[in-house]
Design a protein around this motif. Structure first.
Motif, PDB file in Angstrom:
ATOM      1  N   LEU A 209       0.843  -1.186   0.000  1.00 25.04           N
ATOM      2  CA  LEU A 209       0.000   0.000   0.000  1.00 25.04           C
ATOM      3  C   LEU A 209       0.879   1.236   0.000  1.00 25.04           C
TER       4      LEU A 209
ATOM      5  N   LEU B   9       0.488   5.682  -0.406  1.00 26.66           N
ATOM      6  CA  LEU B   9      -0.503   6.737  -0.291  1.00 26.66           C
ATOM      7  C   LEU B   9       0.080   8.091  -0.668  1.00 26.66           C
TER       8      LEU B   9
ATOM      9  N   TYR C 102      -3.959   6.214  -3.961  1.00 22.65           N
ATOM     10  CA  TYR C 102      -3.233   5.146  -3.296  1.00 22.65           C
ATOM     11  C   TYR C 102      -3.087   3.957  -4.231  1.00 22.65           C
TER      12      TYR C 102
ATOM     13  N   GLU D  35      -1.798   2.986   6.104  1.00 24.48           N
ATOM     14  CA  GLU D  35      -0.909   4.113   5.816  1.00 24.48           C
ATOM     15  C   GLU D  35      -1.620   5.396   6.217  1.00 24.48           C
TER      16      GLU D  35
END
Length: 102
Positions: A21, A23, A36, A94
């Motif tokens: 992940l 962001l 993201y 995140e």
């Protein structure tokens, strides 16, 4: 930076890291925008908090596909200040600060 440019930066950065992940958040006078990148299709929750951790807004959990995804929050009724965007995707979380100026 344009949203297309930010999306390409996320894709380029994701190829260098094993994180599932990534962001990128920013704002203008009426929106907080969140881009993201996720490496696996999964349920994603995006939340906006104020500087003391109070939940301001959240998007419903949504199933998202692999790649760059987007989310937006209307901030027309919020004061200037520091806010935090949190993206939860599976067991990955995140958080990034966003400065809102009006």
């Amino acid at each position: 930076d344009s949203l297309c440019y930010l999306e390409q930066k996320l894709i380029d950065a994701s190829s260098r890291y094993n994180a599932g992940l990534m962001l990128k958040a920013g704002s203008n006078s009426s929106l907080v925008y969140i881009d993201y990148f996720i490496k696996e299709p999964q349920e994603v929750k995006v939340s906006l908090f104020n500087s003391i951790g109070v939940l301001i807004s959240k998007n419903n959990d949504e199933f998202k596909n692999v790649g760059v995804n987007n989310s937006y929050f209307d901030i027309t009724n919020l004061n200037s200040g520091i806010y935090y965007v949190t993206v939860c995707a599976g067991n990955l979380v995140e958080t990034q600060s966003v400065i809102i100026t009006k």
